[in-house]
Design an enzyme around this catalytic site. Structure first.
Site, mmCIF file in Angstrom:
data_model
loop_
_atom_site.group_PDB
_atom_site.id
_atom_site.type_symbol
_atom_site.label_atom_id
_atom_site.label_comp_id
_atom_site.label_asym_id
_atom_site.label_seq_id
_atom_site.Cartn_x
_atom_site.Cartn_y
_atom_site.Cartn_z
ATOM 1 N N GLU A 9 -5.435 -4.964 10.518
ATOM 2 C CA GLU A 9 -4.389 -3.978 10.785
ATOM 3 C C GLU A 9 -4.707 -3.264 12.091
ATOM 4 O O GLU A 9 -5.514 -2.314 12.093
ATOM 5 C CB GLU A 9 -4.328 -2.936 9.659
ATOM 6 N N GLY A 13 2.870 -1.110 4.336
ATOM 7 C CA GLY A 13 2.945 0.310 3.999
ATOM 8 C C GLY A 13 4.385 0.705 3.735
ATOM 9 O O GLY A 13 4.926 0.474 2.647
ATOM 10 N N GLY A 14 5.038 1.280 4.746
ATOM 11 C CA GLY A 14 6.391 1.839 4.613
ATOM 12 C C GLY A 14 7.376 0.952 3.865
ATOM 13 O O GLY A 14 8.055 1.426 2.939
ATOM 14 N N HIS A 48 -9.549 1.137 5.043
ATOM 15 C CA HIS A 48 -8.260 1.295 5.727
ATOM 16 C C HIS A 48 -8.447 2.232 6.924
ATOM 17 O O HIS A 48 -9.254 3.161 6.861
ATOM 18 C CB HIS A 48 -7.231 1.865 4.753
ATOM 19 N N SER A 95 3.473 -2.212 10.436
ATOM 20 C CA SER A 95 4.934 -2.223 10.646
ATOM 21 C C SER A 95 5.608 -3.516 10.193
ATOM 22 O O SER A 95 6.573 -3.970 10.813
ATOM 23 C CB SER A 95 5.265 -1.955 12.124
ATOM 24 N N ASN A 115 0.864 -1.179 0.000
ATOM 25 C CA ASN A 115 0.000 0.000 0.000
ATOM 26 C C ASN A 115 0.902 1.232 0.000
ATOM 27 O O ASN A 115 1.505 1.567 1.011
ATOM 28 C CB ASN A 115 -0.892 -0.033 1.262
ATOM 29 N N TRP A 116 0.978 1.887 -1.142
ATOM 30 C CA TRP A 116 1.904 3.013 -1.283
ATOM 31 C C TRP A 116 1.347 4.291 -0.651
ATOM 32 O O TRP A 116 2.034 5.304 -0.596
ATOM 33 C CB TRP A 116 2.228 3.253 -2.769
ATOM 34 N N LYS A 117 0.118 4.272 -0.228
ATOM 35 C CA LYS A 117 -0.517 5.445 0.393
ATOM 36 C C LYS A 117 -0.275 6.693 -0.482
ATOM 37 O O LYS A 117 -0.237 6.560 -1.709
ATOM 38 C CB LYS A 117 -0.023 5.613 1.831
HETATM 39 P P1 13P Z 1 3.047 0.257 7.712
HETATM 40 O O1 13P Z 1 3.535 -1.033 7.105
HETATM 41 O O2 13P Z 1 3.838 1.442 7.274
HETATM 42 O O3 13P Z 1 2.910 0.145 9.197
HETATM 43 O O4 13P Z 1 1.577 0.509 7.145
HETATM 44 C C1 13P Z 1 0.646 -0.479 7.302
HETATM 45 C C2 13P Z 1 -0.552 -0.118 6.510
HETATM 46 O O5 13P Z 1 -1.302 0.744 6.888
HETATM 47 C C3 13P Z 1 -0.760 -0.829 5.230
HETATM 48 O O6 13P Z 1 -2.032 -0.625 4.753
#
Ligand code: 13P
Length: 256
Positions: free
Chosen positions: A165, A235-236, A93, A214, A8-10
């Site tokens: 999540e 995410g990150g 989300h 995370s 998820n590149w947000k």
């Molecule tokens: P992180 O992996 O950065 O904690 O983000 C998780 C997330 O929200 C994926 O949708």
């Protein structure tokens, strides 16, 4: 069942950056048949990336869409418009729920709209730190699942993926904590038992349940071996090519 690795590149990468990243990712990655790799770029990159993506290697997801197919909804993008461009859409989300005020009713409509438009919903659920502190985790998970799936028939439930999540474990949350594999196992168990109540044992067993929060190359293996976990929502670490491919390799290894 496949193992799902979803990035998820947000709100990161412009169209050019997204395209370069995808190019490098595809070059680096073999085609793993039992690992379904999915990337979720921002909406503006979906159209160009849909032309670039090698669908044998990976799939595209949207991060959000609106539940009406067309009409006077300024600024929105519909699932109908995404039809054919993406295979998946992340829905509900925690950032949509908590920053943009999406509630279970809206999420229910989005899940239904995705299915109607042949897009597989990745329904995100998860409790906040204070909900956990008050002992409300099970109630929150149950409400979000029952609410989000309210319009999904027995016939369509096999199109839905669930992502657990915990909000307090997402890296962007202040002082994010890492969820322990036991904490994940407990909630994933609950998810499957609610699915069982709603749709029966077969669905409880066969629905893909992902974990997110995370996730990085060092903990991916531990989460992927939690009983009942079928993949990761990242995410990150999905923004860093070496970390994302490392996690994909781990998924491949864990399955072997
Ligand atoms: P992180 O992996 O950065 O904690 O983000 C998780 C997330 O929200 C994926 O949708």
């Amino acid at each position: 069942m496949k193992t799902y690795i979803v990035g998820n590149w947000k709100l990161n990468f412009n169209v050019g950056e997204a395209s370069i990243y995808l190019h490098k990712l595809q070059r680096k990655m073999p085609n793993y048949r039992d690992v379904e790799v999915v990337v979720a770029p921002s909406a503006v990159a979906l159209q160009p990336l849909s032309l670039q993506i090698d669908r044998h290697k990976m799939k595209l997801a949207a991060q959000n869409a609106f539940y009406r197919d067309y009409g006077a909804y300024t600024g929105e993008i519909s699932f109908a418009q995404l039809r054919g461009l993406v295979d998946y859409c992340i829905i509900g989300h925690s950032e949509r729920r908590h920053i943009f005020g999406e509630d279970d009713k809206m999420i229910q409509k989005k899940v239904a709209a995705a299915i109607r438009n042949k897009i597989k919903p990745i329904l995100c659920i998860g409790e906040t730190e204070s909900e956990r502190g008050f002992g409300e985790t099970a109630d929150v998970i149950r409400d979000q699942l029952v609410g989000g799936l309210a319009d999904v028939s027995e016939e369509d439930i096999d199109k839905v993926l669930i992502a657990y999540e915990p909000v307090w474990a997402i890296s962007s949350t202040k002082a994010a904590k890492m969820a322990s594999p036991d904490e994940v196992a407990e909630v994933v168990d609950l998810v499957r038992s609610v699915l069982g109540e709603l749709y029966g044992e077969k669905v409880a067993k066969e629905t893909a349940v992902l974990f997110g929060g995370s996730v990085n190359p060092s903990n991916a293996g531990a989460y992927l071996t939690v009983p009942g976990v079928n993949g990761l929502l990242i995410g990150g670490a999905s923004l860093i090519l070496s970390e994302f491919t490392d996690i994909i390799e781990t998924a491949k290894r864990v399955r072997a």
